[in-house]
Design an enzyme around this catalytic site. Sequence first.
Site, PDB file in Angstrom:
ATOM      1  N   SER A  59       8.579  39.711  82.306  1.00 47.69           N
ATOM      2  CA  SER A  59       9.729  38.836  82.248  1.00 47.69           C
ATOM      3  C   SER A  59      10.348  38.628  83.635  1.00 47.69           C
ATOM      4  O   SER A  59       9.646  38.284  84.579  1.00 47.69           O
ATOM      5  CB  SER A  59      10.750  39.396  81.252  1.00 47.69           C
ATOM      6  N   ASP A  91       4.902  33.967  72.607  1.00 48.23           N
ATOM      7  CA  ASP A  91       6.158  34.107  73.351  1.00 48.23           C
ATOM      8  C   ASP A  91       6.804  32.732  73.496  1.00 48.23           C
ATOM      9  O   ASP A  91       6.116  31.727  73.673  1.00 48.23           O
ATOM     10  CB  ASP A  91       5.887  34.696  74.735  1.00 48.23           C
ATOM     11  N   HIS A 129       6.447  38.211  73.620  1.00 50.70           N
ATOM     12  CA  HIS A 129       6.920  38.520  74.971  1.00 50.70           C
ATOM     13  C   HIS A 129       6.480  39.908  75.433  1.00 50.70           C
ATOM     14  O   HIS A 129       6.282  40.129  76.611  1.00 50.70           O
ATOM     15  CB  HIS A 129       8.445  38.419  74.984  1.00 50.70           C
TER      16      HIS A 129
END
Length: 454
Positions: free
Chosen positions: A170, A371, A431
Amino acid sequence: MNIVSMKYLCVLVLCACASGFVSSVTSIRNSSGGTADGSETWGYIEVRPRAHMFWWLYKSPNKPKHPTKPWPTILWLQGGPGGSGVGFGNFGELGPLDVDLKPRNSTWLQKADLLFVDCPVGTGYSYVEDDSLFVKTDVEAAIDVTTLLKAIYNGNVTTVTSPLYIFAESYGGKFAVTLALAALQAIEKGELKLQLGGVALGDSWISPEDYVLSWGPLLKDVSRIDDVGLNKSNSLALKIQQQIADGQYVNATDSWNDLEEVISDSSNNVDFYNFMLDVDNDPGFLSKKSSRRFGKKPYAMVSKDGNDLDSLMNGPIRQKLKIIPINVQWGGQSYGVFTTMEGDFMRPRIAEVDELLSKGVNVTIYNGQIDLICATKGTEAWINKLKWDGLSAYLNLARTPLYCSKDKSTTKGFFKSYENFAFYWILGAGHLVPVDQPCVSLEMVGSVANTPSM
């Protein structure tokens, strides 16, 4: 800003912020601890006066006695900014133990030694003695971690000689590319005795513009929003694109929050970490404390047995480590970390990826298929913007299917590489790729980190 709105709570497993701030902390400068057998070492490095960064190193029990090539070390960088790698990445995703302190079968220790760092200062167990010492940019964060690496790799606090692979998730991807460049500069100057093996960017927030532009079209394609929601989403995404182009990064962060509101309202609260789910019915280890939309409230990491990460880190783990200052609470400053960095949050880092490629650094991208926040569609868009000489040849290559171990019955992903650039498409993962697809992730790690055979 109304703190209840928590509009800056982010892009990841990120800011599960615990309450509590540091006040009148006695500086501990550099200190360390560890297990009696040397398999674990941890400590603090004062990366700047009154700014203290926490690190935790695990030595792999799987390292061959006579390896055919150097055994790697993986540095894990969490997102946020403000998410704790020592907490989330370690116990939530890929460390030796899970949130219930049970052994993790898919720990990345099978492929490398693991170094977790609470970055930037103020994240997790890391802390500052004055709020003015929070970093404001990715580059400032990178300089701090480079200072920590100097202490570790130059033998000041422990001895590490293995090649370092920087893995990130991320927002951690922005830290990773700026850190790699800062580390290379220190290596070239003879200030850091380290061999940089490569950088791996997992579902990374490298180009916010391309991600927000991907949200509406992606969700429309999977029937999660309709044309009304798509038009609203596209309108705000184009506004964000212009704000980024004009260098109005704080305004772009505000508009990003507004876009999340639109996406949530139009989709009946889609899960930003898995667009196949609602935000409240993700069967994974992330349990939401309320039905508030993404970006409105921090996520809490709660195991299937009901144990939560916050209690673990401020209880048993704190007691084990023994060196955490009495008035430092895990995650207590993470809200301050995010808000101080709001001017850099929407700044792209594509140019840094280009620079790493031009310097011959191995760069790997891996992305979870389902994601949303860092959607594969957005990742592919920013890759197409690279100025790297090998881009055209890479784009024209066919992909190779990936499987889990010897089971060839189910495709788990795809892979493509050219020269020092590689991309992994991980099917069925959101994610948090190591959590959703641990088997193929582990095999990917071994390949990227060039792990020697047993």
